[in-house]
Design a protein around this motif. Structure first.
Motif, PDB file in Angstrom:
ATOM      1  N   ASP A 106       0.829  -1.205   0.000  1.00 35.14           N
ATOM      2  CA  ASP A 106       0.000   0.000   0.000  1.00 35.14           C
ATOM      3  C   ASP A 106       0.864   1.256   0.000  1.00 35.14           C
ATOM      4  O   ASP A 106       0.601   2.214  -0.734  1.00 35.14           O
ATOM      5  CB  ASP A 106      -0.930   0.009   1.221  1.00 35.14           C
ATOM      6  N   TYR A 107       1.887   1.255   0.846  1.00 34.03           N
ATOM      7  CA  TYR A 107       2.749   2.436   0.935  1.00 34.03           C
ATOM      8  C   TYR A 107       3.480   2.668  -0.385  1.00 34.03           C
ATOM      9  O   TYR A 107       3.636   3.816  -0.826  1.00 34.03           O
ATOM     10  CB  TYR A 107       3.739   2.255   2.081  1.00 34.03           C
ATOM     11  N   TYR A 108       3.900   1.602  -1.026  1.00 35.58           N
ATOM     12  CA  TYR A 108       4.562   1.714  -2.332  1.00 35.58           C
ATOM     13  C   TYR A 108       3.634   2.358  -3.356  1.00 35.58           C
ATOM     14  O   TYR A 108       4.037   3.254  -4.120  1.00 35.58           O
ATOM     15  CB  TYR A 108       4.992   0.331  -2.816  1.00 35.58           C
ATOM     16  N   LYS A 109       2.382   1.910  -3.377  1.00 38.49           N
ATOM     17  CA  LYS A 109       1.432   2.425  -4.372  1.00 38.49           C
ATOM     18  C   LYS A 109       1.157   3.908  -4.150  1.00 38.49           C
ATOM     19  O   LYS A 109       1.078   4.685  -5.105  1.00 38.49           O
ATOM     20  CB  LYS A 109       0.134   1.621  -4.323  1.00 38.49           C
ATOM     21  N   TYR A 110       1.013   4.312  -2.903  1.00 35.80           N
ATOM     22  CA  TYR A 110       0.725   5.706  -2.633  1.00 35.80           C
ATOM     23  C   TYR A 110       1.935   6.592  -2.938  1.00 35.80           C
ATOM     24  O   TYR A 110       1.791   7.671  -3.520  1.00 35.80           O
ATOM     25  CB  TYR A 110       0.278   5.885  -1.182  1.00 35.80           C
ATOM     26  N   CYS A 111       3.130   6.135  -2.554  1.00 37.48           N
ATOM     27  CA  CYS A 111       4.327   6.908  -2.866  1.00 37.48           C
ATOM     28  C   CYS A 111       4.515   7.025  -4.377  1.00 37.48           C
ATOM     29  O   CYS A 111       4.846   8.103  -4.893  1.00 37.48           O
ATOM     30  CB  CYS A 111       5.555   6.259  -2.237  1.00 37.48           C
ATOM     31  N   MET A 124      -7.096   4.382  -0.447  1.00 36.73           N
ATOM     32  CA  MET A 124      -7.810   3.588   0.545  1.00 36.73           C
ATOM     33  C   MET A 124      -6.789   2.945   1.467  1.00 36.73           C
ATOM     34  O   MET A 124      -6.106   1.998   1.089  1.00 36.73           O
ATOM     35  CB  MET A 124      -8.676   2.520  -0.110  1.00 36.73           C
ATOM     36  N   TRP A 125      -6.666   3.483   2.672  1.00 40.93           N
ATOM     37  CA  TRP A 125      -5.743   2.953   3.667  1.00 40.93           C
ATOM     38  C   TRP A 125      -6.575   2.402   4.806  1.00 40.93           C
ATOM     39  O   TRP A 125      -7.332   3.132   5.448  1.00 40.93           O
ATOM     40  CB  TRP A 125      -4.813   4.063   4.157  1.00 40.93           C
ATOM     41  N   SER A 126      -6.450   1.117   5.071  1.00 39.22           N
ATOM     42  CA  SER A 126      -7.301   0.459   6.054  1.00 39.22           C
ATOM     43  C   SER A 126      -7.048   0.998   7.458  1.00 39.22           C
ATOM     44  O   SER A 126      -5.910   1.066   7.919  1.00 39.22           O
ATOM     45  CB  SER A 126      -7.037  -1.051   6.038  1.00 39.22           C
ATOM     46  N   THR A 127      -8.125   1.354   8.151  1.00 33.42           N
ATOM     47  CA  THR A 127      -8.019   1.852   9.523  1.00 33.42           C
ATOM     48  C   THR A 127      -7.425   0.802  10.450  1.00 33.42           C
ATOM     49  O   THR A 127      -6.642   1.127  11.341  1.00 33.42           O
ATOM     50  CB  THR A 127      -9.405   2.274  10.036  1.00 33.42           C
ATOM     51  N   ILE A 128      -7.797  -0.463  10.252  1.00 32.88           N
ATOM     52  CA  ILE A 128      -7.346  -1.502  11.182  1.00 32.88           C
ATOM     53  C   ILE A 128      -5.880  -1.859  10.989  1.00 32.88           C
ATOM     54  O   ILE A 128      -5.334  -2.642  11.760  1.00 32.88           O
ATOM     55  CB  ILE A 128      -8.208  -2.780  11.070  1.00 32.88           C
ATOM     56  N   ARG A 318       9.146 -14.992  -4.866  1.00 28.06           N
ATOM     57  CA  ARG A 318       8.665 -14.587  -6.193  1.00 28.06           C
ATOM     58  C   ARG A 318       8.582 -13.062  -6.286  1.00 28.06           C
ATOM     59  O   ARG A 318       8.963 -12.463  -7.294  1.00 28.06           O
ATOM     60  CB  ARG A 318       7.314 -15.218  -6.470  1.00 28.06           C
ATOM     61  N   MET A 319       8.084 -12.408  -5.246  1.00 32.97           N
ATOM     62  CA  MET A 319       7.980 -10.947  -5.250  1.00 32.97           C
ATOM     63  C   MET A 319       9.361 -10.291  -5.356  1.00 32.97           C
ATOM     64  O   MET A 319       9.531  -9.291  -6.072  1.00 32.97           O
ATOM     65  CB  MET A 319       7.275 -10.472  -3.977  1.00 32.97           C
ATOM     66  N   GLN A 320      10.330 -10.850  -4.670  1.00 28.35           N
ATOM     67  CA  GLN A 320      11.686 -10.285  -4.732  1.00 28.35           C
ATOM     68  C   GLN A 320      12.278 -10.400  -6.122  1.00 28.35           C
ATOM     69  O   GLN A 320      13.081  -9.553  -6.544  1.00 28.35           O
ATOM     70  CB  GLN A 320      12.571 -10.969  -3.689  1.00 28.35           C
ATOM     71  N   SER A 321      11.857 -11.422  -6.864  1.00 29.88           N
ATOM     72  CA  SER A 321      12.314 -11.541  -8.257  1.00 29.88           C
ATOM     73  C   SER A 321      11.685 -10.460  -9.128  1.00 29.88           C
ATOM     74  O   SER A 321      12.136 -10.219 -10.246  1.00 29.88           O
ATOM     75  CB  SER A 321      11.969 -12.924  -8.815  1.00 29.88           C
ATOM     76  N   GLN A 322      10.649  -9.802  -8.598  1.00 27.82           N
ATOM     77  CA  GLN A 322       9.992  -8.687  -9.277  1.00 27.82           C
ATOM     78  C   GLN A 322      10.267  -7.376  -8.536  1.00 27.82           C
ATOM     79  O   GLN A 322       9.447  -6.474  -8.480  1.00 27.82           O
ATOM     80  CB  GLN A 322       8.483  -8.953  -9.365  1.00 27.82           C
ATOM     81  N   ASP A 323      11.473  -7.300  -7.944  1.00 28.57           N
ATOM     82  CA  ASP A 323      12.000  -6.060  -7.348  1.00 28.57           C
ATOM     83  C   ASP A 323      11.248  -5.593  -6.111  1.00 28.57           C
ATOM     84  O   ASP A 323      11.162  -4.389  -5.854  1.00 28.57           O
ATOM     85  CB  ASP A 323      12.023  -4.926  -8.389  1.00 28.57           C
ATOM     86  N   PHE A 324      10.713  -6.508  -5.341  1.00 25.21           N
ATOM     87  CA  PHE A 324      10.050  -6.123  -4.096  1.00 25.21           C
ATOM     88  C   PHE A 324      11.055  -6.097  -2.960  1.00 25.21           C
ATOM     89  O   PHE A 324      11.800  -7.053  -2.746  1.00 25.21           O
ATOM     90  CB  PHE A 324       8.931  -7.113  -3.753  1.00 25.21           C
ATOM     91  N   ASP A 325      11.087  -4.986  -2.226  1.00 26.74           N
ATOM     92  CA  ASP A 325      11.949  -4.836  -1.056  1.00 26.74           C
ATOM     93  C   ASP A 325      11.199  -3.980  -0.046  1.00 26.74           C
ATOM     94  O   ASP A 325      11.163  -2.754  -0.152  1.00 26.74           O
ATOM     95  CB  ASP A 325      13.270  -4.172  -1.451  1.00 26.74           C
ATOM     96  N   ALA A 326      10.578  -4.613   0.934  1.00 22.50           N
ATOM     97  CA  ALA A 326       9.716  -3.893   1.878  1.00 22.50           C
ATOM     98  C   ALA A 326      10.477  -2.820   2.639  1.00 22.50           C
ATOM     99  O   ALA A 326       9.983  -1.702   2.821  1.00 22.50           O
ATOM    100  CB  ALA A 326       9.072  -4.883   2.851  1.00 22.50           C
ATOM    101  N   HIS A 327      11.682  -3.139   3.093  1.00 24.41           N
ATOM    102  CA  HIS A 327      12.424  -2.173   3.897  1.00 24.41           C
ATOM    103  C   HIS A 327      12.814  -0.946   3.071  1.00 24.41           C
ATOM    104  O   HIS A 327      12.794   0.178   3.583  1.00 24.41           O
ATOM    105  CB  HIS A 327      13.654  -2.837   4.507  1.00 24.41           C
ATOM    106  N   ALA A 328      13.145  -1.149   1.815  1.00 25.75           N
ATOM    107  CA  ALA A 328      13.452  -0.010   0.941  1.00 25.75           C
ATOM    108  C   ALA A 328      12.196   0.829   0.686  1.00 25.75           C
ATOM    109  O   ALA A 328      12.271   2.061   0.606  1.00 25.75           O
ATOM    110  CB  ALA A 328      14.033  -0.509  -0.377  1.00 25.75           C
ATOM    111  N   ILE A 329      11.061   0.168   0.574  1.00 28.84           N
ATOM    112  CA  ILE A 329       9.800   0.892   0.368  1.00 28.84           C
ATOM    113  C   ILE A 329       9.500   1.771   1.583  1.00 28.84           C
ATOM    114  O   ILE A 329       9.181   2.961   1.453  1.00 28.84           O
ATOM    115  CB  ILE A 329       8.643  -0.092   0.130  1.00 28.84           C
ATOM    116  N   PHE A 330       9.611   1.216   2.771  1.00 29.61           N
ATOM    117  CA  PHE A 330       9.307   1.978   3.979  1.00 29.61           C
ATOM    118  C   PHE A 330      10.309   3.110   4.217  1.00 29.61           C
ATOM    119  O   PHE A 330      10.006   4.063   4.946  1.00 29.61           O
ATOM    120  CB  PHE A 330       9.270   1.062   5.201  1.00 29.61           C
TER     121      PHE A 330
END
Length: 340
Positions: A106-111, A124-128, A318-330
């Motif tokens: 979500d944070y990646y998409k908004y940024c 749309m950012w979930s309250t919970i 699989r996500m990392q093979s598509q350039d996913f890096d959560a810590h870099a996103i945050f």
């Protein structure tokens, strides 16, 4: 009110059990198909309706893929709590792992949207999502807790949040900010309660005095937070109390546990506190702290990736093979919404 809460909690158990069979099992195929093919279930459906940028990644379309297992494992933990009074760390950590990576997406998409267009489309950012911060804090994973705090605070400052008619989600984010030394005003000063009535932010004195030595005041805080959760859980989404709309953590006093945890981290005394809807909250806090600490140590969980189940672990590969890096996103900081 208490009788209504307990009755609704009891009736919710059937839904929690049915969720595993009726929803969770099917959702697993969405992830295993993605692991095998690298394509999300929704891509074929939406590609004829929208154009994708060259840097588009399949995991940007994840929704139920992570949302369903997060709820499932939360339900498993909540059922145990309702029926035994104990909070088990394993299902909560599994739920948290899915939730953490869902937040990163979500944070990646908004940024990305802000960087490319200067605005947010269909935000749309979930309250919970704030309860993920509470669980991360209980797990003792400080880096990831700070990441979730930053994302949640940014979403609220910038208006991404799907606003609840209550303030508990805001309170939790602001409370963790106070713990970190970030003192900022409420994200909104009032909420719409009905078409004709608004309610002001009600927890200002709690934020200003959360670290007091006055045990009686802390007991009052805990009583109010638990009472508010009971009331909101009864009404749920009928009045837009999204934090407690039959959610996967609606009947666990996580707000109270977070307050106790932050005070404990500061070396501050906590009261002996019980509530008719949740029982001995102080004893629950002690049980949770011990259980989480023992589980994290036994499983050698040094980062949230270590808490992932097998399906999530393979999905992340699989996500990392598509350039996913959560810590870099945050780590992204948007100039307009930087933390104070």
């Amino acid at each position: 009110m208490l009788a209504k809460f307990l009755n609704k909690r009891s009736r919710s158990r059937k839904h929690m059990r049915d969720y595993a069979k009726n929803v969770f099992e099917y959702d697993q195929y969405l992830l295993t198909d993605y692991i095998d093919s690298g394509m999300t279930d929704g891509f074929e459906r939406v590609k004829q309706y929208r154009e994708f940028d060259e840097d588009f990644r399949q995991w940007e379309l994840f929704g139920a893929e992570f949302g369903v297992p997060e709820c499932h494992w939360g339900y498993v933990a909540q059922l145990t709590y309702i029926e035994s009074g104990l909070l088990e760390p394993k299902p909560l950590m599994c739920s948290l792992a899915y939730g953490y990576f869902a937040t990163a997406i979500d944070y990646y998409k908004y940024c990305s949207s802000l960087e490319k267009t200067g605005g947010i489309a269909n935000a749309m950012w979930s309250t919970i999502s704030v309860f993920r911060l509470v669980l991360m804090l209980l797990a003792g994973l400080k880096r990831e807790a700070d990441e979730l705090y930053h994302a949640d605070a940014t979403a609220r400052r910038s208006g991404w949040i799907v606003r609840s008619h209550g303030f508990i989600g805001d309170f939790l984010v602001l409370l963790y900010g106070r713990y970190l030394g970030h003192i900022e005003p409420p994200f909104t000063t009032e909420v719409q309660v009905t078409l004709r009535k608004t309610a002001p932010f009600s927890y200002a004195s709690f934020l200003d005095n959360w670290d007091t030595q006055d045990i009686e005041f802390i007991s009052t805080m805990l009583q109010t937070l638990c009472d508010d959760q009971v009331e909101q859980a009864i009404i749920g989404d009928k009045k837009c109390f999204f934090e407690f709309h039959n959610g996967h953590l609606s009947y666990i006093p996580l707000t109270a546990l977070m307050l106790l945890k932050l005070r404990d981290l500061r070396g501050l005394p906590n009261p002996q506190f019980s509530h008719p809807a949740f029982g001995d909250v102080t004893a629950l806090f002690e049980q949770v702290c011990t259980a989480f600490s023992d589980y994290v140590a036994a499983e050698k969980i040094l980062r949230i990736e270590d808490a992932a189940d097998e399906v999530l672990t393979n999905t992340l590969t699989r996500m990392q093979s598509q350039d996913f890096d959560a810590h870099a996103i945050f780590a992204k900081r948007l100039p307009s919404f930087s933390a104070g």
